[in-house]
Design an enzyme around this catalytic site. Structure first.
Site, mmCIF file in Angstrom:
data_model
loop_
_atom_site.group_PDB
_atom_site.id
_atom_site.type_symbol
_atom_site.label_atom_id
_atom_site.label_comp_id
_atom_site.label_asym_id
_atom_site.label_seq_id
_atom_site.Cartn_x
_atom_site.Cartn_y
_atom_site.Cartn_z
ATOM 1 N N SER A 263 0.820 -1.220 0.000
ATOM 2 C CA SER A 263 0.000 0.000 0.000
ATOM 3 C C SER A 263 0.856 1.274 0.000
ATOM 4 C CB SER A 263 -0.892 -0.003 1.236
ATOM 5 O OG SER A 263 -1.463 1.273 1.435
ATOM 6 N N ASN A 264 0.607 2.124 -0.970
ATOM 7 C CA ASN A 264 1.253 3.444 -0.992
ATOM 8 C C ASN A 264 0.663 4.353 0.076
ATOM 9 O OD1 ASN A 264 2.792 2.989 -3.517
ATOM 10 N ND2 ASN A 264 0.724 2.811 -4.368
#
Ligand SMILES: *Cc1c(COP(=O)(O)O)cnc(C)c1O
Length: 320
Positions: free
Chosen positions: A74-75
């Protein structure tokens, strides 16, 4: 627009740049890019804009811990961990999957940034997130819950503000194309476009959801965001432009579409995309250009939402 609490730490405005070599090669619309991969918070991305508003809210509530959830790469989680570090908060991330033997990409950065990670199965993620929040609250840790993708009305408001920024850059594209997933980016854009009178068609390339579901989600979030900003709402699903032809095998399941787009932007323009979000959206945009979706003479702005650290993830090494 009502002024919401905001702490300014993103590098804004992000540049708007032409893509002349790509434009010439494709012989279609005039292509430009808005560089939200350069927002600056531990390698940047679209969540940094949202966090300017979300961290301000967390501080108003005297929070001590940020807690959020996402995929293993996840960014959003990586940028949240960086924001927590920057503002002296702890950070707990609920990630789906199992811990890999060697952390890489965003996960490596999460750990470097000092986040505590709790692994869970996808089906249990929301329950684990709630339980963890409750446990932190019960032990007096003052947690602040940031939803998946930072996509609540406060987070989405950041992209309403971003449309203001685009107006101030005096750039008036016919289309804005970008990856859309939890919907906060697109919801903010449609609210901001209405407020600024920007007439661009705002086309979200769905990363993982059928169009109907994502349109409904974005319309609902746009209405809540408009309400928060004390603006008229009335957004309905059919107003929201979503293309879902490129979701393929689903979230993070990559094919030649993403691979070719990542290689194309890198080799033609020196622009690094990520395989999961911007690679999929750019792949979709290139396909739509080949299918003559855009009229001759039109200007298309590809909004780069970040994600570049995923290029360094072992999970995507084989496909790239
Ligand atoms: C989160 C993310 C998106 C999707 O934004 P939403 O607001 O969740 O729709 C797009 N691109 C990248 C790189 C992201 O990290």
């Amino acid at each position: 627009m009502k002024n919401l609490p905001r702490i300014r730490f993103a590098n804004l405005p992000t540049p708007v740049e032409p893509l002349p070599r790509l434009t010439a090669e494709l012989g279609g619309p005039s292509l430009w890019i808005k560089r939200d991969d350069l927002t600056g918070l531990a390698l940047g991305g679209n969540k940094t804009r949202k966090l300017e508003f979300l961290i301000a809210q967390a501080q108003e509530e005297n929070a001590r811990v940020l807690i959020t959830a996402g995929a293993g790469q996840s960014n959003h989680c990586r940028q949240t961990a960086a924001a927590a570090a920057k503002f002296g908060l702890s950070c707990v991330l609920v990630l789906t999957g199992a811990p890999p033997a060697e952390p890489s990409g965003n996960l490596l950065l999460d750990l470097l940034l000092g986040a505590e990670i709790i692994w869970t199965e996808r089906e249990k993620r929301d329950a684990v997130l709630q339980q963890t929040f409750q446990a932190l609250a019960n032990s007096g840790k003052r947690p602040f819950l940031i939803p998946y993708g930072g996509s609540n009305p406060i987070g989405a408001a950041a992209y309403a503000a971003a449309m203001n920024e685009l107006m101030e850059q005096d750039f008036h594209p016919d289309w804005i194309v970008f990856p859309s997933s939890s919907g906060g980016t697109q919801a903010g854009m449609v609210v901001g476009a209405r407020r600024t009178g920007l007439t661009a068609k705002i086309l979200g390339i769905s990363v993982d959801e059928p169009a109907g579901i994502l349109q409904e989600r974005v319309a609902n979030l746009a209405n809540q965001t408009a309400e928060l900003l004390e603006m008229p709402g009335g957004f309905v699903a059919r107003d929201i432009l979503v293309e879902d032809a490129y979701i393929g095998g689903g979230y993070g399941v990559l094919s030649d579409l993403e691979r070719d787009a990542v290689h194309c932007l890198a080799s033609k323009e020196g622009i690094l995309l990520d395989p999961v979000y911007t690679g999929r959206a750019a792949g979709g945009m290139l396909d739509l250009i080949r299918r003559d979706t855009f009229k001759p003479g039109e200007t298309v702005l590809f909004w780069h939402t970040g994600g570049t650290p995923a290029v360094f993830s072992d999970s995507y090494r084989d496909i790239l």
